[in-house]
Scaffold this motif. Structure first.
Motif, PDB file in Angstrom:
ATOM      1  N   THR A  18     -33.105  -9.770 -48.179  1.00 16.92           N
ATOM      2  CA  THR A  18     -34.366  -8.732 -48.140  1.00 16.92           C
ATOM      3  C   THR A  18     -35.251  -8.531 -48.934  1.00 16.92           C
ATOM      4  OG1 THR A  18     -33.235  -8.233 -50.167  1.00 16.92           O
ATOM      5  CG2 THR A  18     -32.003  -7.438 -48.791  1.00 16.92           C
ATOM      6  N   ASP A  25     -38.529  -7.409 -40.330  1.00 17.23           N
ATOM      7  CA  ASP A  25     -37.498  -5.259 -40.326  1.00 17.23           C
ATOM      8  C   ASP A  25     -36.108  -5.667 -39.684  1.00 17.23           C
ATOM      9  OD1 ASP A  25     -39.151  -4.986 -42.523  1.00 17.23           O
ATOM     10  OD2 ASP A  25     -40.795  -3.224 -41.761  1.00 17.23           O
ATOM     11  N   LYS A  28     -34.085  -8.167 -40.730  1.00 17.91           N
ATOM     12  CA  LYS A  28     -33.743  -7.839 -41.900  1.00 17.91           C
ATOM     13  C   LYS A  28     -32.381  -7.248 -42.013  1.00 17.91           C
ATOM     14  CE  LYS A  28     -37.562  -9.003 -44.762  1.00 17.91           C
ATOM     15  NZ  LYS A  28     -38.395  -8.541 -45.683  1.00 17.91           N
ATOM     16  N   SER A  29     -33.019  -6.554 -41.051  1.00 15.67           N
ATOM     17  CA  SER A  29     -31.763  -5.475 -41.026  1.00 15.67           C
ATOM     18  C   SER A  29     -30.464  -6.478 -39.803  1.00 15.67           C
ATOM     19  CB  SER A  29     -31.594  -4.384 -40.190  1.00 15.67           C
ATOM     20  OG  SER A  29     -31.033  -3.445 -39.368  1.00 15.67           O
ATOM     21  N   VAL A  32     -28.724  -8.855 -42.186  1.00 10.90           N
ATOM     22  CA  VAL A  32     -27.781  -7.926 -43.767  1.00 10.90           C
ATOM     23  C   VAL A  32     -26.479  -7.227 -43.002  1.00 10.90           C
ATOM     24  CG1 VAL A  32     -27.694  -5.840 -44.813  1.00 10.90           C
ATOM     25  CG2 VAL A  32     -29.788  -7.546 -45.138  1.00 10.90           C
TER      26      VAL A  32
END
Length: 70
Positions: A18, A25, A28-29, A32
């Motif tokens: 994060t 992005d 990252k998404s 995660v």
């Protein structure tokens, strides 16, 4: 590896993901999401590393920084 250590590693990686400026992005998404799935299913950590490396080669550097590389 104990379940506690396994979860500590996942939390370390999730936190670092994060904060990573090297990942978009979207990366990252996606990362995660994968980490959370592995956390829930309690799968082998080595397999998660392989899966995250498919998202971005940056994870090789990240794992080394976190002391989690082989």
């Amino acid at each position: 590896m104990s379940a506690h250590k396994h979860r500590e590693h996942l939390e370390k990686i999730k936190d670092a993901v994060t904060k990573a400026k090297e990942l978009s992005d979207n990366e990252k998404s996606d990362s995660v999401k994968r980490i959370e799935e592995w956390y829930e299913e309690d799968k082998a950590f080595g397999l998660l590393k392989e899966e995250l490396l498919e998202v971005s080669e940056y994870f090789e550097t990240l794992f080394a920084e976190l002391g989690l590389s082989k």
